[in-house]
Scaffold this active site. Structure first.
Site, PDB file in Angstrom:
ATOM      1  N   ASP A  28      80.037  23.892 -15.299  1.00  0.00           N
ATOM      2  CA  ASP A  28      80.709  24.970 -14.585  1.00  0.00           C
ATOM      3  C   ASP A  28      79.846  26.231 -14.504  1.00  0.00           C
ATOM      4  O   ASP A  28      79.693  26.825 -13.428  1.00  0.00           O
ATOM      5  CB  ASP A  28      82.060  25.290 -15.250  1.00  0.00           C
ATOM      6  CG  ASP A  28      81.974  25.246 -16.774  1.00  0.00           C
ATOM      7  OD1 ASP A  28      80.851  25.355 -17.305  1.00  0.00           O
ATOM      8  OD2 ASP A  28      83.012  25.108 -17.422  1.00  0.00           O
TER       9      ASP A  28
ATOM     10  N   ASP B 192      88.966   9.447 -15.272  1.00  0.00           N
ATOM     11  CA  ASP B 192      87.640   8.915 -15.596  1.00  0.00           C
ATOM     12  C   ASP B 192      87.711   7.755 -16.574  1.00  0.00           C
ATOM     13  O   ASP B 192      86.717   7.053 -16.775  1.00  0.00           O
ATOM     14  CB  ASP B 192      86.749  10.027 -16.161  1.00  0.00           C
ATOM     15  CG  ASP B 192      85.540  10.288 -15.277  1.00  0.00           C
ATOM     16  OD1 ASP B 192      85.558   9.851 -14.113  1.00  0.00           O
ATOM     17  OD2 ASP B 192      84.590  10.908 -15.756  1.00  0.00           O
TER      18      ASP B 192
END
Length: 756
Positions: A470, A164
Site C-alpha cells: 500500500d 485468496d
C-alpha cells in the site's frame, strides 16, 4: 510491451471528455463540496519545537566535548551514546515534518446531493480475505453486509470478495450473506441503522420500544443468528453438506478434492447480478452486485500476496462493472457510516480540484479496543495529527484499507491537467452475455500466468515485492502527478479488529516496519524516487514510518549499555549540579510532557499514554529489531518476502484477560525472550549500581550516576507488566518458565560483559 499497453487502456483507463453533471448550470459559482483548514497554534508549536532542537544540539555538543580520553574507562560506551543520541535527535527532526503543516478537511455531502442527486459514479468495492481459519467467515460477512448496505444507489455499486484461500467455507458464507442481504438492506434503510454490520449493530442496540419496529428488529435479528449458526456450523464441520451444495452451481468448483489454499483454479461466481430484474430485496428494490473471486494459485507461481489479489480484482471488475471509483477494505474492517461513499465523492467530484485527486484515505480504527488501549492499537496521534500533517504537504499515505481510489490512477495513468472525468459514463461491457458466459470470460483474468510480461505490479495496479504494498503504491501514484487526500471524519468511516495478544501486535508491527524499511533501502526511497515529484516535507513525512526499524538499534543500546555502565560506576551524563545537565533534563521533560498532552488532546487517557510508552519500548526492542535484520538479510539475497496474516480468532479465556487489560504473553516467542532479558538486566543493574553506591557512600559518585539511576528506574517501571508475567501471574498468559530461565541466563551473561 504492446501487450501491457493494451491492458493499460483496456482496464478502466479510457479517456473521456468531461460533461457537466450538475443540476445547476450557468456562471454562478457552485457551493463547495469540501473545505480545508490549517491547524491552530502552528507558530507556538514551532517556537516550542525550536527550543527542543536547541536542547538536542547542546546534548550533541556535550557528547563531543567530553569524550573520555584514549585508555579511559567507558570511552567507547560514550561514543556509542553519542551515536544513539545523534540518531534520536535526527529522527525527532524528521518527525517534526508531520507536525508543522497539519490540515483538517470537512465535507459537505448535502451540497453533493443538491448538485448531482443520484447522477453519481459507479463504485466497485473490494473486500479481501485469505484464510477462513484465522479470518472467520462470519467476520468477513459482516464487512460484506455493511458495505452492501451503503446509502448509495444500488445499481451504482458492486461488491467483490477476493478469497485468496479459495475456500468453499468462505463461498458458502457469502452465499448465505447474499440471501440475508434481502432482509438486512431494506431494514437498514427503513430504520436508518448505524452501523450496518449486523454483529456490531445488534451488540450495540437493544430491542426498540415501538411495537412495530420491535417486531421487525427481532425478526431480522433471528434471521441473522440463524445465518451465523449455519456459517459457524459449516466451519466447525469443515465441509459442505450435499443439501447445501444443491443451493448453487458454484459449489461444483470444489468437486475436485485436491483443491487447496495454495493450489486451485480461478473461480468467479456472480451471486447477485444487477442486470437480473429478479435480484431484488424483500421490498422489491434492486440489490447491489455481489461477486466471489478466487484467483488461480499454483505452488510454482508467485502470487504476490494481497497486492496480487487486488490487481486480479481490478481486472475482473473492469469487465463486470468498471466503476471509476474503487474502495478497498480489509475483511475485518466493516463500514461504520453508511454515507462514507458520498463523503469520499465530495473530493473526487469537486469542480476545482476533483480532477487531481487520486485516492481518499480514511484512517484505520478499531471497535474492540480496551478503555486504556493495552496494546496501543488506536493510533490517535497518528490518525489525528501525523497523517493529517503528511496530507498538509500533499503526500497523504495509502494505508491499504479504507481507501477510495480513482481507477485510472490506480491502474497507472499519469495525471494530466487537461483530463476531465465523465463520472456518469456508460460503458457497455459485454452486457449481452449470460452470467455463466461472463464468469467464464473473466476467469482468464484471474489466472496466475496472466500478468507474465505485462506491467501489472510494476506500473499498473498495486506494486509487488514489498510486504507493505500500500505505502509503495501510494508513493508511485503521487509521483505520477496525482494528489492524494487524507480525510478523518468525525464519524469513523471504518472499524476493524485490532490484535488482542501481544504476540499478534508485535508480529503485525514487525511486518509493517520490515516492509517500510525495505522501501527506504530500495530505489523507492522517497528522497530520490520522489525527488522533484513531492515536497521535501512529504518525503520526510514518509520517512517517519519508513525508519521505524532502525530505531531499534539506538533504543537497544540505551537499554543495555546505560544500565551496564551504572552497575560499573561509569557515568554517562553530566552531574545534576552541572549546567550541562539542563539540556538533558529539558529535552526529556519537554518531549514527554508534550507527548502526553498531545495524546490527551487526541482522546487518549493518561493510562493509555503510559501503555503507549510501554509498547513503544517493546516494539523498538523486538518487532523493529527483527524487521531491521530481516530486511538486511533480504537485501543480501538470503531470504524472500513473506506475509503474515493477523489471527482474528479469540477464545474466551484470552478475551477475558484482554478486557481486563492484562498483557498476553503465553508463548515462547523469541521476542518475549528479548523482552524478559532486558527487563531482568535492568533490574540487576539497578540493584548492583545502588548497592555499590551505598557501599562506597560517596555523594559525588551518587550525583554522577543519578541520571542513569533515574533512566534505569523508568525502564523498570515501564517493564512492570513483564515482571508480573515472569514472577506473579499463574494464568495461561504468563511468560513460560522456559523463557524465564533462558532470559535469566542471557541477562547474567550480558551483566558480566566488560565495558570499554
Amino acid at each position: 510491451m504492446l501487450c501491457s499497453l493494451h491492458h493499460y487502456f483496456h482496464f478502466g483507463l479510457r479517456r473521456h471528455t468531461h460533461t457537466q453533471m450538475g443540476r445547476h448550470g450557468g456562471g454562478e459559482k457552485a457551493c463547495p463540496l469540501y473545505e480545508t483548514k490549517e491547524a491552530r497554534h502552528k507558530v507556538a508549536y514551532k517556537l516550542f519545537a525550536s527550543t527542543i532542537f536547541v536542547g538536542i544540539c547542546l546534548i550533541w555538543v556535550y557528547r563531543l566535548k567530553h569524550i573520555p580520553s584514549a585508555g579511559e574507562g567507558g570511552r567507547w560506551a560514550w561514543i556509542g551514546m553519542f551515536a544513539a543520541e545523534f540518531w534520536f535527535g535526527l529522527y525527532w527532526i524528521i518527525t517534526q515534518s508531520v507536525r508543522w503543516n497539519v490540515i483538517y478537511r470537512r465535507t459537505f455531502k448535502e451540497n453533493l446531493a443538491n448538485r448531482y442527486g443520484d447522477d453519481l459514479p459507479g463504485v466497485d468495492i473490494f473486500v479481501c480475505t485469505a484464510d477462513p481459519t484465522v479470518e472467520p467467515p462470519i467476520l468477513v460477512m459482516n464487512t460484506v453486509l455493511s458495505v452492501m448496505s451503503y446509502n448509495y444507489p444500488s445499481h451504482k455499486f458492486a461488491i467483490y470478495l477476493s478469497d485468496d484461500g479459495g475456500s468453499v467455507l468462505t463461498f458458502h458464507a457469502l452465499l448465505e450473506a447474499s440471501f440475508f442481504s434481502k432482509h438486512w438492506i431494506p431494514f437498514c434503510k427503513k430504520f436508518m441503522v448505524e452501523p450496518r454490520s449486523p454483529e456490531a449493530y445488534f451488540a450495540q442496540t437493544k430491542c426498540p420500544g415501538d411495537q412495530n419496529q420491535a417486531r421487525e428488529w427481532l425478526a431480522v435479528k433471528k434471521l441473522y443468528e440463524d445465518m451465523k449458526s449455519r456459517i459457524e456450523a459449516t466451519v466447525n464441520r469443515g465441509g459442505i453438506t450435499e443439501e447445501t451444495k444443491s443451493q448453487h452451481k458454484g459449489f461444483s468448483e470444489w468437486k475436485n478434492p485436491k483443491v487447496s489454499k495454495q493450489d486451485h483454479q480461478s473461480i468467479v461466481q456472480i451471486l447477485i447480478d444487477r442486470r437480473d430484474r429478479n435480484a431484488v430485496d424483500e421490498d422489491g428494490c434492486q440489490l447491489p452486485a455481489l461477486i466471489y473471486v478466487a484467483r488461480e494459485k499454483r505452488p510454482q507461481h508467485p502470487h504476490n500476496f494481497k497486492a496480487g489479489a487486488m490487481n486480479t480484482l481490478i481486472r475482473v471488475s473492469a469487465e463486470i462493472s468498471n466503476g471509476p471509483i474503487i474502495l478497498n477494505v480489509d475483511c475485518d474492517m466493516y463500514s461504520n457510516n453508511s454515507d462514507t461513499i458520498r463523503e469520499a465523492l465530495c473530493f473526487f467530484m469537486d469542480e476545482e480540484t476533483g480532477h487531481e485527486v487520486s485516492y481518499v484515505q480514511f484512517p484505520q480504527n478499531y471497535d474492540n479496543l480496551t478503555r486504556n488501549d493495552v496494546y496501543s492499537n488506536s493510533y490517535p496521534v497518528i490518525n489525528k495529527i501525523e497523517l493529517a500533517g503528511v496530507d498538509g504537504y500533499g503526500g497523504a499515505l495509502y494505508c491499504g484499507t479504507g481507501c477510495f481510489h480513482r481507477r485510472e490512477s490506480l491502474c497507472g495513468k499519469k495525471y494530466s491537467k487537461d483530463h476531465k472525468e465523465d463520472w456518469n459514463r456508460k460503458d457497455e461491457i459485454i452486457s449481452e452475455k449470460t452470467v455463466n458466459e461472463l464468469e467464464d470470460a473473466v476467469k482468464v483474468l484471474a489466472n496466475c500466468d496472466y500478468e507474465k510480461d505485462t506491467l501489472w505490479g510494476k506500473e499498473m495496479g498495486l506494486m509487488y515485492g514489498c510486504p507493505v504494498e500500500d505505502i509503495i503504491t501510494g508513493l508511485a501514484i503521487k509521483c505520477r502527478g496525482w494528489k492524494p487526500v487524507y480525510y478523518n471524519p468525525d464519524v469513523k468511516a471504518f472499524l476493524g479488529v485490532g490484535p488482542t495478544t501481544l504476540e499478534q501486535a508485535l508480529v503485525q508491527y514487525k511486518r509493517w516496519s520490515e516492509g517500510m524499511f525495505q522501501i527506504f533501502v530500495s530505489r523507492y526511497c522517497p528522497f530520490w524516487y520522489a525527488h522533484g515529484q513531492m515536497s521535501f516535507g512529504a518525503q520526510m513525512g514518509y520517512c517517519v514510518y519508513l525508519l521505524w526499524a532502525p530505531n531499534s538499534l539506538a533504543t537497544l543500546y540505551y537499554m543495555i549499555v546505560a544500565p551496564l555502565c551504572l552497575a560499573r560506576h561509569i557515568p554517562l551524563y553530566p552531574q545534576v549540579s552541572s549546567r550541562w545537565f539542563l539540556p538533558f533534563a529539558y529535552v526529556f521533560i519537554a518531549k514527554n510532557s508534550y507527548s502526553m498532552i498531545e495524546a490527551l488532546s487526541c482522546g487518549s487517557t493518561l493510562k493509555a499514554w503510559w501503555n503507549f510508552q510501554l509498547m513503544w519500548m517493546i516494539r523498538r526492542s523486538t518487532s523493529y529489531l527483527f524487521a531491521f535484520f530481516d530486511t538486511i538479510i533480504k537485501q543480501l539475497g538470503f531470504s524472500q518476502t513473506t506475509f503474515a496474516i493477523t489471527n482474528k480468532v479469540v477464545n474466551d479465556d484470552l478475551s477475558t484477560r484482554y478486557e481486563q487489560e492484562v498483557m498476553e504473553f503465553g508463548s515462547t516467542s523469541p521476542m518475549f525472550t528479548i523482552l524478559s532479558t532486558l527487563a531482568i538486566l535492568n533490574l540487576l543493574c539497578l540493584i548492583g549500581g545502588i548497592s555499590r553506591i551505598l557501599f562506597h557512600t560517596q555523594v559525588k559518585v551518587a550525583e554522577q550516576l543519578l541520571p542513569q539511576i533515574i533512566l534505569c528506574g523508568i525502564l523498570i517501571m515501564v517493564n512492570i507488566p513483564v515482571y508480573e508475567a515472569l514472577i506473579v501471574r499463574n494464568d495461561k498468559g504468563r511468560i513460560p518458565s522456559s523463557v524465564m530461565y533462558k532470559s535469566i541466563f542471557l541477562a547474567s551473561l550480558v551483566y558480566l560483559m566488560p565495558i570499554y
